[in-house]
Motif scaffolding. Structure first.
Motif, PDB file in Angstrom:
ATOM      1  N   SER A 250       5.646   0.224  -9.200  1.00 44.70           N
ATOM      2  CA  SER A 250       5.704   1.261 -10.227  1.00 44.70           C
ATOM      3  C   SER A 250       4.298   1.756 -10.533  1.00 44.70           C
ATOM      4  CB  SER A 250       6.339   0.701 -11.500  1.00 44.70           C
ATOM      5  OG  SER A 250       5.479  -0.261 -12.107  1.00 44.70           O
ATOM      6  N   GLU A 251       4.213   2.891 -11.223  1.00 49.77           N
ATOM      7  CA  GLU A 251       2.908   3.443 -11.580  1.00 49.77           C
ATOM      8  C   GLU A 251       2.102   2.460 -12.422  1.00 49.77           C
ATOM      9  OE1 GLU A 251       1.393   6.226 -10.525  1.00 49.77           O
ATOM     10  OE2 GLU A 251       3.114   6.380  -9.175  1.00 49.77           O
ATOM     11  N   LYS A 252       2.771   1.720 -13.281  1.00 52.63           N
ATOM     12  CA  LYS A 252       2.082   0.757 -14.134  1.00 52.63           C
ATOM     13  C   LYS A 252       1.506  -0.407 -13.318  1.00 52.63           C
ATOM     14  CE  LYS A 252       2.692  -2.177 -18.223  1.00 52.63           C
ATOM     15  NZ  LYS A 252       3.633  -2.660 -19.265  1.00 52.63           N
ATOM     16  N   GLU A 253       2.196  -0.778 -12.244  1.00 52.56           N
ATOM     17  CA  GLU A 253       1.787  -1.935 -11.453  1.00 52.56           C
ATOM     18  C   GLU A 253       0.723  -1.602 -10.404  1.00 52.56           C
ATOM     19  OE1 GLU A 253       5.822  -4.615 -11.148  1.00 52.56           O
ATOM     20  OE2 GLU A 253       5.787  -2.690 -10.073  1.00 52.56           O
ATOM     21  N   LYS A 254       0.590  -0.340 -10.049  1.00 51.76           N
ATOM     22  CA  LYS A 254      -0.322   0.065  -8.976  1.00 51.76           C
ATOM     23  C   LYS A 254      -1.779   0.039  -9.421  1.00 51.76           C
ATOM     24  CE  LYS A 254       2.763   3.448  -6.757  1.00 51.76           C
ATOM     25  NZ  LYS A 254       2.917   4.889  -6.446  1.00 51.76           N
ATOM     26  N   PHE A 255      -2.666  -0.061  -8.424  1.00 54.55           N
ATOM     27  CA  PHE A 255      -4.078   0.229  -8.664  1.00 54.55           C
ATOM     28  C   PHE A 255      -4.251   1.743  -8.592  1.00 54.55           C
ATOM     29  CE2 PHE A 255      -4.233  -4.095  -6.900  1.00 54.55           C
ATOM     30  CZ  PHE A 255      -4.941  -4.724  -7.905  1.00 54.55           C
ATOM     31  N   ARG A 256      -5.019   2.284  -9.525  1.00 46.23           N
ATOM     32  CA  ARG A 256      -5.191   3.741  -9.592  1.00 46.23           C
ATOM     33  C   ARG A 256      -6.352   4.149  -8.682  1.00 46.23           C
ATOM     34  NH1 ARG A 256      -4.347   1.978 -14.681  1.00 46.23           N
ATOM     35  NH2 ARG A 256      -6.556   2.149 -15.242  1.00 46.23           N
ATOM     36  N   LEU A 257      -6.058   4.247  -7.397  1.00 48.62           N
ATOM     37  CA  LEU A 257      -7.040   4.620  -6.394  1.00 48.62           C
ATOM     38  C   LEU A 257      -6.677   5.969  -5.792  1.00 48.62           C
ATOM     39  CD1 LEU A 257      -7.344   1.260  -4.381  1.00 48.62           C
ATOM     40  CD2 LEU A 257      -8.668   1.974  -6.388  1.00 48.62           C
ATOM     41  N   THR A 258      -7.681   6.751  -5.449  1.00 50.22           N
ATOM     42  CA  THR A 258      -7.421   7.956  -4.685  1.00 50.22           C
ATOM     43  C   THR A 258      -7.100   7.542  -3.249  1.00 50.22           C
ATOM     44  OG1 THR A 258      -9.699   8.254  -3.948  1.00 50.22           O
ATOM     45  CG2 THR A 258      -9.093   9.214  -6.100  1.00 50.22           C
ATOM     46  N   GLU A 259      -6.500   8.450  -2.484  1.00 52.47           N
ATOM     47  CA  GLU A 259      -6.184   8.115  -1.095  1.00 52.47           C
ATOM     48  C   GLU A 259      -7.458   7.860  -0.305  1.00 52.47           C
ATOM     49  OE1 GLU A 259      -3.984   6.837   1.867  1.00 52.47           O
ATOM     50  OE2 GLU A 259      -3.247   7.334  -0.140  1.00 52.47           O
ATOM     51  N   SER A 260      -8.530   8.602  -0.618  1.00 49.84           N
ATOM     52  CA  SER A 260      -9.803   8.381   0.050  1.00 49.84           C
ATOM     53  C   SER A 260     -10.347   6.988  -0.257  1.00 49.84           C
ATOM     54  CB  SER A 260     -10.819   9.445  -0.386  1.00 49.84           C
ATOM     55  OG  SER A 260     -12.106   9.150   0.118  1.00 49.84           O
ATOM     56  N   GLN A 261     -10.242   6.558  -1.501  1.00 54.40           N
ATOM     57  CA  GLN A 261     -10.710   5.219  -1.878  1.00 54.40           C
ATOM     58  C   GLN A 261      -9.897   4.145  -1.162  1.00 54.40           C
ATOM     59  OE1 GLN A 261     -10.271   5.470  -6.155  1.00 54.40           O
ATOM     60  NE2 GLN A 261     -12.490   5.414  -6.427  1.00 54.40           N
ATOM     61  N   ARG A 262      -8.580   4.331  -1.146  1.00 58.41           N
ATOM     62  CA  ARG A 262      -7.726   3.333  -0.504  1.00 58.41           C
ATOM     63  C   ARG A 262      -8.024   3.248   0.994  1.00 58.41           C
ATOM     64  NH1 ARG A 262      -2.718   3.684   1.912  1.00 58.41           N
ATOM     65  NH2 ARG A 262      -1.618   1.685   2.083  1.00 58.41           N
ATOM     66  N   GLU A 263      -8.225   4.385   1.643  1.00 62.42           N
ATOM     67  CA  GLU A 263      -8.550   4.372   3.070  1.00 62.42           C
ATOM     68  C   GLU A 263      -9.879   3.659   3.315  1.00 62.42           C
ATOM     69  OE1 GLU A 263      -8.461   8.401   4.355  1.00 62.42           O
ATOM     70  OE2 GLU A 263      -6.274   8.559   4.286  1.00 62.42           O
ATOM     71  N   TYR A 264     -10.857   3.892   2.422  1.00 59.53           N
ATOM     72  CA  TYR A 264     -12.143   3.204   2.561  1.00 59.53           C
ATOM     73  C   TYR A 264     -11.968   1.702   2.387  1.00 59.53           C
ATOM     74  CZ  TYR A 264     -16.841   1.560   1.772  1.00 59.53           C
ATOM     75  OH  TYR A 264     -18.006   0.841   1.864  1.00 59.53           O
ATOM     76  N   LEU A 265     -11.197   1.309   1.371  1.00 62.51           N
ATOM     77  CA  LEU A 265     -10.957  -0.103   1.106  1.00 62.51           C
ATOM     78  C   LEU A 265     -10.297  -0.767   2.310  1.00 62.51           C
ATOM     79  CD1 LEU A 265     -10.916  -2.489  -0.917  1.00 62.51           C
ATOM     80  CD2 LEU A 265      -8.701  -1.634  -1.707  1.00 62.51           C
ATOM     81  N   LEU A 266      -9.254  -0.152   2.858  1.00 66.58           N
ATOM     82  CA  LEU A 266      -8.563  -0.722   4.008  1.00 66.58           C
ATOM     83  C   LEU A 266      -9.500  -0.840   5.205  1.00 66.58           C
ATOM     84  CD1 LEU A 266      -5.107   1.106   3.774  1.00 66.58           C
ATOM     85  CD2 LEU A 266      -5.605  -1.273   3.196  1.00 66.58           C
ATOM     86  N   SER A 267     -10.344   0.167   5.388  1.00 68.38           N
ATOM     87  CA  SER A 267     -11.296   0.127   6.497  1.00 68.38           C
ATOM     88  C   SER A 267     -12.263  -1.041   6.351  1.00 68.38           C
ATOM     89  CB  SER A 267     -12.061   1.447   6.568  1.00 68.38           C
ATOM     90  OG  SER A 267     -13.045   1.401   7.573  1.00 68.38           O
ATOM     91  N   THR A 268     -12.801  -1.241   5.160  1.00 72.14           N
ATOM     92  CA  THR A 268     -13.751  -2.342   4.961  1.00 72.14           C
ATOM     93  C   THR A 268     -13.067  -3.699   5.100  1.00 72.14           C
ATOM     94  OG1 THR A 268     -13.424  -2.351   2.545  1.00 72.14           O
ATOM     95  CG2 THR A 268     -15.203  -0.977   3.412  1.00 72.14           C
ATOM     96  N   MET A 269     -11.793  -3.781   4.749  1.00 70.35           N
ATOM     97  CA  MET A 269     -11.089  -5.058   4.814  1.00 70.35           C
ATOM     98  C   MET A 269     -10.928  -5.562   6.240  1.00 70.35           C
ATOM     99  SD  MET A 269      -8.139  -4.590   1.886  1.00 70.35           S
ATOM    100  CE  MET A 269      -7.389  -6.212   2.207  1.00 70.35           C
ATOM    101  N   HIS A 270     -10.753  -4.659   7.207  1.00 70.47           N
ATOM    102  CA  HIS A 270     -10.546  -5.121   8.584  1.00 70.47           C
ATOM    103  C   HIS A 270     -11.786  -4.986   9.465  1.00 70.47           C
ATOM    104  CE1 HIS A 270     -10.472  -1.356  10.888  1.00 70.47           C
ATOM    105  NE2 HIS A 270      -9.759  -0.803   9.939  1.00 70.47           N
TER     106      HIS A 270
END
Length: 377
Positions: A250-270
């Motif tokens: 749900s919106e309450k449970e999510k982290f409020r990240l932009t798609e660009s931020q999430r893509e950067y985060l996923l990239s750094t994780m792997h």
């Protein structure tokens, strides 16, 4: 004698069905392996305080189904999370950047009193590539312990208690100001925060071992973790699910990240250390990838990506990962922790990381990967 404790949520009551087929528990199957890296741990499982959560992923049209298999997962049984706490700290730092108009992940800053200038993006990259403590601590100064705990709690992630920085001992609950570069010649200061002093955790196994070193002196009695960070398997897995599959929350449970931020985060994780300039001999591919590759110096194939965060300290090894093989259509999630401290003494740096702990986690990952290769989806 091996004793297993598993929990699995199944649809329906199998006992009520006279012709019901017994569903296979893949985690039980893997942990019953005769492979010595697994067997030596399972033969003395109480000693190693193992906890595991394995999640199967099934994609049905545009939706995804999670099936969790647990081994001894219990948030009331304490283990020291070490650097795994850096994962939610990195995510929350990105989230906070969205709330301050003048900041973004490439903004330069330094912590007051610190000579190192960095960016939020660089700090996050260092956290995942080589688990850098200083990078993490700079983000703690940015967020504050109370805000970290409150933000996670508001998203339904818990119980979590982040009480201290990593790499050194400090009872200071006040975070330091950050000096931010608004441009090449203009700076601004983000004030620090005064945080709540931690109360002792009341959990099982919060005191461990038979002795510990304090400076150069060996003291008798168990080592007390009650003022340390607390980040159990359920919470770790919950953070990972929210980052990898935000659409399931749900919106309450999510982290409020932009798609660009999430893509950067996923990239750094792997991303592997060598891809961001670290010495590949010292920081080999499996350096911070315990599952599958932790016990080998082999390169990880390009078609396998491991989105994860490990932690290792005080004899405890933990990994929380989403593992994907795009070539063979394999994906699953796995979180696990193990304590390897045969002599029962803490702070003596005599832990069986390479001999027992990492081989166990690597083989656990390999056997579940092999199971997923053959599983009908």
């Amino acid at each position: 004698m091996r004793i297993f404790f598993f929990s699995l949520v199944m649809c329906g009551v199998l006992a009520a069905c006279s012709n019901a087929q017994v569903l296979e528990n893949p985690l039980q199957k893997v942990l019953s392996s005769e492979n010595p890296n697994i067997k030596r741990v399972m033969d003395s499982v109480d000693q190693y305080e193992v906890q595991i959560r394995y999640t199967q992923l099934d994609r049905i049209k545009d939706s995804i189904l999670f099936t969790d298999y647990d081994f001894q997962v219990d948030g009331k049984n304490y283990f020291y999370p070490a650097s795994t706490v850096k994962f939610p700290i990195a995510v929350l730092a990105l989230e906070k950047l969205n709330e301050i108009d003048t900041l973004h992940r490439d903004t330069r800053f330094y912590v007051e009193g610190d000579s190192v200038e960095t960016t939020f993006a660089k700090a996050i990259s260092e956290i995942f590539a080589v688990s850098d403590n200083h990078a993490n601590n700079r983000l703690v100064e940015f967020l504050g312990q109370d805000a970290i705990n409150d933000r996670l709690r508001s998203k339904g992630i818990g119980p979590v208690r982040i009480s201290h920085r990593l790499g050194y001992h400090s009872d200071d609950v006040t975070t330091k100001p950050l000096v931010i570069y608004l441009n090449d010649s203009t700076t601004a200061t983000l004030e620090g925060s005064i945080n709540t002093a931690p109360r002792p955790l009341e959990l099982n196994k919060i005191r461990k071992g038979t002795g510990f070193y304090e400076e150069d002196s060996l003291l008798e009695g168990p080592f007390d973790f009650s003022l340390k960070n607390h980040y159990p398997i359920d919470a770790q897995h919950g953070v990972l699910k929210r980052v990898i599959f935000p659409e399931k929350f749900s919106e309450k449970e999510k982290f409020r990240l932009t798609e660009s931020q999430r893509e950067y985060l996923l990239s750094t994780m792997h991303t592997l250390p060598k891809a961001v300039g670290y010495d590949p001999v010292e920081y080999y591919d499996g350096y911070c990838k315990f599952f599958l590759y932790g016990d080998t110096k082999e390169n990880i194939p390009d078609h396998i990506k491991i989105y994860n965060k490990v932690g290792f300290a005080y004899g405890t090894l933990t990994d929380c990962a989403y593992i994907v093989d795009t070539k063979n259509d394999v994906e699953f999630m796995l979180s696990a922790t193990i304590l390897v401290n045969k002599d029962g003494i803490f702070n003596d740096n005599q832990y069986e990381y390479d001999g027992i702990g990492i081989p166990f986690l690597a083989e656990l990952g390999r056997q579940l990967y092999d199971y997923e290769l053959k599983r009908n989806k």
